[in-house]
Write a protein that holds these residues in place. Sequence first.
Motif, PDB file in Angstrom:
ATOM      1  N   ASP A 130       9.872   5.287  -7.550  1.00 32.30           N
ATOM      2  CA  ASP A 130       9.696   3.847  -7.315  1.00 32.30           C
ATOM      3  C   ASP A 130       8.303   3.429  -7.767  1.00 32.30           C
ATOM      4  OD1 ASP A 130       9.648   1.241  -6.492  1.00 32.30           O
ATOM      5  OD2 ASP A 130       9.882   1.656  -4.352  1.00 32.30           O
ATOM      6  N   ASP A 178       6.933   0.630  -8.102  1.00 31.99           N
ATOM      7  CA  ASP A 178       6.345  -0.445  -7.312  1.00 31.99           C
ATOM      8  C   ASP A 178       5.700   0.074  -6.027  1.00 31.99           C
ATOM      9  OD1 ASP A 178       7.052  -2.368  -9.147  1.00 31.99           O
ATOM     10  OD2 ASP A 178       8.949  -2.856  -8.162  1.00 31.99           O
ATOM     11  N   ALA A 179       6.071   1.286  -5.614  1.00 28.95           N
ATOM     12  CA  ALA A 179       5.523   1.859  -4.388  1.00 28.95           C
ATOM     13  C   ALA A 179       4.261   2.673  -4.641  1.00 28.95           C
ATOM     14  CB  ALA A 179       6.568   2.740  -3.707  1.00 28.95           C
ATOM     15  N   ASN A 198       0.823  -2.723  -8.379  1.00 29.56           N
ATOM     16  CA  ASN A 198       0.526  -2.662  -6.951  1.00 29.56           C
ATOM     17  C   ASN A 198      -0.462  -1.553  -6.603  1.00 29.56           C
ATOM     18  OD1 ASN A 198       2.355  -4.760  -6.490  1.00 29.56           O
ATOM     19  ND2 ASN A 198       4.076  -3.333  -6.329  1.00 29.56           N
ATOM     20  N   ASP A 243      -0.825   8.953  -5.533  1.00 30.96           N
ATOM     21  CA  ASP A 243       0.575   9.127  -5.921  1.00 30.96           C
ATOM     22  C   ASP A 243       0.685   9.692  -7.335  1.00 30.96           C
ATOM     23  OD1 ASP A 243       1.746   7.706  -3.544  1.00 30.96           O
ATOM     24  OD2 ASP A 243       0.549   6.072  -4.391  1.00 30.96           O
TER      25      ASP A 243
END
Length: 294
Positions: free
Chosen positions: A123, A125-126, A150, A197
């Motif tokens: 993901d 966007d995460a 983001n 991440d």
Amino acid sequence: MQTPFQTLRDVLRYAVTRFSRAELSFGHGSASAYDEAAYLMLHTLRLPLDTLEPFLDARLLPDEIESLLNVIERRTVERVPAAYLTNEAWLGDYRFYVDTRVIVPRSFIAELIPEQFQPWIADPDAVAHVLELCTGSGCLAIMLAQVFPNAQVDAVDLSADALQVAARNVKDYQLQDQVTLHQSDLYDALPPARKFDLIVSNPPYVNAQSMKALPPEYLHEPQMALAGGDDGMDLVRQIIAGARSRLTERGVLVVEIGNERENVEAAFPQLELTWLSTSAGDDAVFLVTADQLP
């Protein structure tokens, strides 16, 4: 100044011949003497870089001919990479300011960033925190910030000079609120508790034998940004050693190593590496997930 040149076509032909006879190296963006000559001509005359044909038979002013010949001379005699002559480098559609404080951007990781490293990053966007090690001109950090809107991007380099160039590029793209630059020896100066991440790096990886054989063009670049020790793995070892404690549970590490796959696999036989496909083939960039790291 009297010259036999009248048109851009005349000077372009001359440049290609000079570049070919001098056996220049074109590892900094162009693929051939013709491509390099066309780029330098168009840039010097402030013409659109993707529009050559309409101008080929245009008559040149004496001062324009002189400017073009000066650029050709520097490229041929001094073997200065074109990017340093024009103070710009392109990665895809991205333009970056460069000078001799940084290596010329030419990362294969740039081809992979638009794909957001899927499916390893499920993901995009995460993604909240991204780290780029050995940022140089800041080019990859800027591209990462744009494809992971983001995310906060931390970009690290040991060279204060390189970070000055990176700051200029970050400002040009108006990403000061999203990209933070750090002068650091890899992870050392980063906030201790911060986890990422995604960690991306195009570190110095040229092995000692290859460093001795570099074409003259590469000697204009900061050698600390190229030299990776005897087997090219000095910084790669440090990056891998520190990555597990800096990645989130599902984090991903992506590292570019150019032509050094054999040395990577010899240095890290215990790691299950995924080799990513780029225009250089399947040997230039590897990916490893947090749970695969020791």
